[in-house]
Design a protein around this motif. Sequence first.
Motif, PDB file in Angstrom:
ATOM      1  N   UNK B  57      28.152  78.317  45.895  1.00  9.28           N
ATOM      2  CA  UNK B  57      28.795  77.010  46.023  1.00  9.28           C
ATOM      3  C   UNK B  57      28.819  76.610  47.498  1.00  9.28           C
ATOM      4  N   UNK B  58      27.868  75.750  47.896  1.00 12.23           N
ATOM      5  CA  UNK B  58      27.776  75.364  49.300  1.00 12.23           C
ATOM      6  C   UNK B  58      28.808  74.308  49.651  1.00 12.23           C
ATOM      7  N   UNK B  59      29.363  73.668  48.639  1.00 14.37           N
ATOM      8  CA  UNK B  59      30.248  72.539  48.871  1.00 14.37           C
ATOM      9  C   UNK B  59      31.289  72.499  47.767  1.00 14.37           C
ATOM     10  N   UNK B  60      32.555  72.307  48.131  1.00 12.15           N
ATOM     11  CA  UNK B  60      33.630  72.390  47.135  1.00 12.15           C
ATOM     12  C   UNK B  60      33.696  71.162  46.238  1.00 12.15           C
ATOM     13  N   UNK B  61      33.246  70.034  46.740  1.00 13.44           N
ATOM     14  CA  UNK B  61      33.385  68.808  45.966  1.00 13.44           C
ATOM     15  C   UNK B  61      32.069  68.505  45.259  1.00 13.44           C
ATOM     16  N   UNK B  62      32.181  67.680  44.227  1.00 13.12           N
ATOM     17  CA  UNK B  62      31.003  67.324  43.452  1.00 13.12           C
ATOM     18  C   UNK B  62      30.311  66.153  44.139  1.00 13.12           C
ATOM     19  N   UNK B  63      29.622  66.429  45.238  1.00 10.59           N
ATOM     20  CA  UNK B  63      29.038  65.328  46.002  1.00 10.59           C
ATOM     21  C   UNK B  63      27.578  65.108  45.620  1.00 10.59           C
TER      22      UNK B  63
END
Lengths: 490, 105
Positions: B57-63
């Motif tokens: 998971x490189x990013x916590x938000x669903x961007x």
Amino acid sequence: MNPTQTTLLELRDAIAAKKISAKQAVTAYLDRIDQHNNTLNAYHETYADRALQRAQDVDADKVTGPLAGVPIAIKDNLATDWGVTTCSSKILENFRSPYTATAVAKLEAAGAVILGKTNLDEFAMGSSTENSAFGPTRNPWDTHRVPGGSSGGAAAAMAADLCAGSIGSDTGGSIRQPAALCGVVGFKPTYGRVSRFGLVAFASSLDQIGPLTRTVSDAALMLSVISGPDERDSTCASQQPRDYLAEVDQPVSGLRIGVAKQYISDTNDPAVNQAVDEAINMFRSCGAQIVEIDLPHTQYGIPTYYLVATAEASSNLARYDGVRYGRRCDDPKDLIDLYSRSRAEGFGEEIKRRIMLGTYALSSGYYDAYYVRALKVRRLIKRDFDLAFSSCDAILCPTTTAPAFRLGEKSDDPLSMYMNDVYTVNANLAGIPGISLPGGFTTVTHNGTPPQKLPLGIQLLGPVFEETKLLRIARMYESATTHHQVRPSL
Amino acid sequence: MTKPDAKLTDEQVQHVAKLSRLDLDPDQIHRFAQQLSDVLVHVAKLNELDVTNVEPMAHAMDVTNVMRDDEPQPALPVDDALANAPQRFDSFFQVPKVLGEGSGA
């Protein structure tokens, strides 16, 4: 009224009602900075002429807005098209930004008066504000102790009433930890709630701007002003800003507070665990249900964070190459020499250490073993929170394991410095909002010195984009306590 | 997958310094080797966990990527962009010779 011994909200209302002029307020803060900044080193620079001009414009009703005339400090990793933007680094010592950070522009559009820029650990990497090329900031409660970091200048300025409100940035706890050690409110919003445009990048998937204030209501007002979508930051959330202040005084009914055993460790200072116990009792007496939750991956937060954050930093800081801006070495013999010596001369020790760690974690042969593994554990940490928030509205825990430590105490031991962030990094890894609140005091002595009163912080964590509820819960705690009203004697 | 090393040698740190474009002296290299080794011992804790079937998971938000219409917008004026340049030539950033003899490439 004494404008420096009030809250942001009270000052804002007094200026709006013309009970005090913005010029009087700004002058009082500038005088107080003159009086105390030599000792505390909270500010890098102040903009007296500019601030007084802005104040006069407020008094002449040429500048209006929800923060009209309110004196604010900003962390010196936020770009402004006036003054210098140094990040406490020699490499940016003379850097003049051609543009202004969105959060700062929004503060000014709301009528705020920017007093100056506050000290930080170089590039926001540190937990004590000792890693600054321009000297450490000192804790207003005990000037032999650190204010925490990296927003240590912001927290010290707030605690010492050298501003009515301030903004900092939080990559692994850099708003909440110094807020705890200085006895003020520090709020890291959900990732993407506030535009990062003009915030000098440290770790782009973790960085978030937020307020440090005297009270929860002050933080709510500042967040309403600085949040919202921005076409210049594509990771900024599309949600429109809300009026967080309007709802902050409504208690949450049917409140469920989660408490995780992983945060109430025997290795915490006993006073820290006691502060959390008192908060638990307070919430219980408000009718809240206390829910035991499990965050089994808590202890993996620090190793995960120090791989993810350094990997991103090693990439972000590649831009400081002595070519387009920033320090350049003398007489480079070729381009590689120009890069390598400009960076070696311009970056401090901790920056080099983190760039090296991040570069190693991303390098061929180690990428999967370190970086990718850390990203997998990051998902496990986020899952812990997702599951926990199915049974509670907010998680109550300490902000730090102990009160402020002494200057120099941890500066030769990077790992022990990193452990400062054990209770804060996981919120950044998971993107969730977290707020540190003044949670009480403890008295310490050192080598026979007179007993010294030091503040402690308690922390509330909430689900993503649930800032409204989190602030209401924080306000419930604050309204039942008086810790936030106690000021250090300078 | 390469097994993580518990301890970094000075030679490895020298290599990482080169990749990082940091000109470090032997004392610094040696100190970093010790300090980074301590940190690596600590991060080896992550090996206790079974992460089979866990997606990174490189990013916590669903961007998702954000696009805008491809229409010209005002850009930073050249003089503003060059205002912080350590060395400029005309409307360019100036650097030492990149190609050929003496370039270091």
